[in-house]
Motif scaffolding. Sequence first.
Motif, PDB file in Angstrom:
ATOM      1  N   ARG A   1       0.839  -1.209   0.000  1.00  0.00           N
ATOM      2  CA  ARG A   1       0.000   0.000   0.000  1.00  0.00           C
ATOM      3  C   ARG A   1       0.868   1.251   0.000  1.00  0.00           C
ATOM      4  N   ALA A   2       1.912   1.243   0.832  1.00  0.00           N
ATOM      5  CA  ALA A   2       2.799   2.399   0.918  1.00  0.00           C
ATOM      6  C   ALA A   2       3.491   2.654  -0.419  1.00  0.00           C
ATOM      7  N   ASP A   3       3.863   1.585  -1.115  1.00  0.00           N
ATOM      8  CA  ASP A   3       4.524   1.732  -2.413  1.00  0.00           C
ATOM      9  C   ASP A   3       3.579   2.298  -3.467  1.00  0.00           C
ATOM     10  N   LEU A   4       2.275   2.024  -3.319  1.00  0.00           N
ATOM     11  CA  LEU A   4       1.301   2.477  -4.315  1.00  0.00           C
ATOM     12  C   LEU A   4       0.948   3.949  -4.158  1.00  0.00           C
ATOM     13  N   HIS A   5       1.167   4.522  -2.967  1.00  0.00           N
ATOM     14  CA  HIS A   5       0.805   5.930  -2.731  1.00  0.00           C
ATOM     15  C   HIS A   5       1.790   6.855  -3.423  1.00  0.00           C
TER      16      HIS A   5
END
Length: 362
Positions: A358-362
């Motif tokens: 999720r953090a990588d997608l932001h």
Amino acid sequence: MAGHKKLKLNQILEGDSVEMMKTLPSASVDIIFADPPYNLQLEGELLRPNNSKVDAVDDEWDQFESFAAYDKFSRSWLTEARRVLKETGTLWVIGSYHNIFRIGTALQDMGFWMLNDVIWRKTNPMPNFRGKRFTNAHETLIWCSKGKGAKYRFNYEAMKALNEDVQMRSDWLLPICNGGERIKNEKDGKKAHPTQKPESLLHRVILSSTEPGDVVLDPFFGTGTTGAVAKKLGRNYIGVERDKDYLTVAKKRISQITSPADESLVTTPSKKKEPRIPFGWLVERGLLEPGTVLCDTRKRHTAKVRADGSIISSDHRGSIHRVGALVQDAPACNGWTFWHLDVEGKMMPIDVLRQQLRADLH
């Protein structure tokens, strides 16, 4: 935000609570925290066993000639509170056995909808010096919306995080305001306000039911605990206070507080609003390789990761949730928290990998 154009934020209005609320636009505040007079009905001096006087609440503002007079006062400020509260807003009222049941009746009569009654259990309550009753060790907060079916904000994830990842209950064990937090008069060293609430209590109230930028109204502002905590959490405040000494203390107190520079530090995102991450994405992106062995925390059940994002145990095949439920003979299972990886001898839930993605997608 609707209503804010006509509303001067982060101010303390000097005057009567009802009259000052009448100057505010309708549907302009997100929550109200009210700590009204308790109508304690104290008679005579209260003495400790050593014959020293207890600094109890004997101020004029807590005196009412009858229950009828107190009920009239309660309904007058609640009428204005209801008017200025947004349709999605909520109201918190705190009180003791002297007044909270009468206020609760008024709230229901006026159409408010009870969400919770919260018990503030004090870790260090004042003893019952006369020995004729139980020690009064708690106060009650009523939390309500404007009506049945009204939408409102509850930051479930923030409360769970605050409680070490366990659901927050409606009984809160918190200390009373004393020690360095208790504000004293500079002249005589006595309490600046007899019923100053601890910041920890307001922290929980505001964090649970607002988001950064929301407007918090306190019609009985006192020495400004609500405003102080609101500012620390990146919320806006409006206070109403008629006592000049309290008002002076509140202004000085709040002026010494710096608002958070990073809004993300005072926000807990709702998991429902986070992007959905299928388990298969972890395999696609190489965070888990096909054949990786997953297990529960006690290593009673194991399953292997398949290339298509499903998992397979000795008897079952399917999603992480379905297989997790089947191996436990349970009706349902959250596979993200049930299945773990053994990382250098330490068990890590696969949910950590989901959060990483999720953090990588932001």
